[in-house]
Design an enzyme around this catalytic site. Sequence first.
Site, PDB file in Angstrom:
ATOM      1  N   LYS A 105       1.340  -1.451   0.223  1.00 49.33           N
ATOM      2  CA  LYS A 105      -0.238   0.203   0.008  1.00 49.33           C
ATOM      3  C   LYS A 105       1.026   1.140   0.305  1.00 49.33           C
ATOM      4  O   LYS A 105       2.177   1.118   0.859  1.00 49.33           O
ATOM      5  CB  LYS A 105      -0.987   0.039   1.555  1.00 49.33           C
ATOM      6  CG  LYS A 105      -2.095   1.093   1.095  1.00 49.33           C
ATOM      7  CD  LYS A 105      -3.018   1.197   2.725  1.00 49.33           C
ATOM      8  CE  LYS A 105      -4.344   1.613   2.793  1.00 49.33           C
ATOM      9  NZ  LYS A 105      -4.889   1.545   3.302  1.00 49.33           N
ATOM     10  N   SER A 141      -8.960   1.906   2.633  1.00 53.88           N
ATOM     11  CA  SER A 141      -8.396   2.933   1.738  1.00 53.88           C
ATOM     12  C   SER A 141      -7.407   2.154   1.053  1.00 53.88           C
ATOM     13  O   SER A 141      -6.627   1.951   0.635  1.00 53.88           O
ATOM     14  CB  SER A 141      -7.340   3.589   1.925  1.00 53.88           C
ATOM     15  OG  SER A 141      -7.231   3.582   3.790  1.00 53.88           O
ATOM     16  N   SER A 180     -10.685  -0.423   6.258  1.00 52.09           N
ATOM     17  CA  SER A 180      -9.710  -0.501   4.871  1.00 52.09           C
ATOM     18  C   SER A 180      -8.755  -1.828   4.514  1.00 52.09           C
ATOM     19  O   SER A 180      -7.994  -1.461   3.164  1.00 52.09           O
ATOM     20  CB  SER A 180      -9.165   0.846   4.801  1.00 52.09           C
ATOM     21  OG  SER A 180      -9.832   2.606   5.079  1.00 52.09           O
TER      22      SER A 180
END
Length: 471
Positions: free
Chosen positions: A109, A184, A208
């Site tokens: 990420k 996210s 997320s």
Amino acid sequence: MDEQTAVAPAKAGAAGSEAPDSHHGRTTPASAGVTAVRSALQTAAAIRSGETTALAECDAAIARIEAGDGEINAVVVRDFDRARDAARAIDAGPKDATSVLLGVPMTVKESFDVAGLVSCWGFAEHADFVATEDAVQVTRLKQAGAVILGKTNVPVALADLQTNNPVYGRTRNPIDPHRVPGGSSGGAAAALAAGFVAVEIGSDIGGSIRLPAAFCGVWGHKPTYNALNAFGHNFPRTQSCGVALNVAGPLARDPDDLEALFGVMGGDALARPAPRGAGEWRILLLPEHPLAPSQASIQEAIAAVGAAFRAEGAQVDDASALLPDLVAQHGAYIHMLLVAMARGAPMDGGQPLPLPDWFTLVDAQAKSRRDWARLFGAYDAVIAPAWGTTAYHHDDTPLATRIAMIDGVDTQAALQMAYPGLATFPMLPATSVRIGTDPDGLPIGVQVIADYNRDFTAIAVARAAHALMRS
């Protein structure tokens, strides 16, 4: 463009050709290389045995990304030259049996620092910030033998349940590019669903990890709070101490990989449950939150997985007096979440939260933990939606005013935060697992919540649920 520069966003297009979904007997749009990608553990074993090489696996993953990511826009920071160098070094060295991810190509990420790569969290003003050292979790991955190909997309400030920002553009769900991959960790889940890589790492404060995993039909695990070290997952240009409620965790295409990656990230310090059959678990079903509706297909899937456990002899309940006050919990969770995300800054026109009020929230959190602990004296796991809908169409309306269409009825999307809050506020572990497919062909993912530090129990029950729904 330079391989360490963000890939320009591509236009959304048609869903693509159809390919069989081996997990659920349905069809999902094909992505380049989906059938070719090995699991992470299979890749490491093949490299260790000499069947393949780290460089060959690295090149194959790069080829999948270059062929398939133009429309999806998941891998937005690319580091292919250094990845090839790392793979060559692995091939030249000893094939250590303790290197769990030996030669495994993967992405991380964007919000995790990787030395030499941009870490801007989608902020245009931080697009030139390059990290100088690796996050703790990136160090752990490299020590386990992983080859880092680059980084995957996020929403601005990691503050949305879809993935779009002014630096890298929009990420699209590989199953249907007109729909969100979640957020996210949306780029992470999209890279997995597209078959670019086998494993990823993300973070979760409001779903997320769990939400993108559910929307993209892959595995994700939100760990117990503070079970894993998250240093290096800091707001750009800061050495921040982290954010209350936030955790780092693994995502994967395969449950064996999920469990192994969780171990690499530090989860091996936690106790594992004794092996059990599907009929030996005690499960509470929670198909709908009292404040947030869920679509009928999700409720039906939860009922179906409950029936499958019952058929195996498991204790499965549809209600319990031990369940905490979910309405009160949600109110306290949202209050703490907003304060944590803003790092204490007041809302527009408001006042900072007084310190005594913060301690009142902490007290409410402690009560929530005790209430859930009592429930887990009677149950091993709770199965609930990760979100009240499957993957929805792209919608850049602010979450506070966004509308969620659920079975033809307009509802407030913000109320859906009640689902991730179930596990986040009491600091509990939760595993996102696919258990079905909705009438639009979209994955139905749910979260399996377990007691504090019982992360491997959550993963084990999720495995059993997945296996039952495939049989």
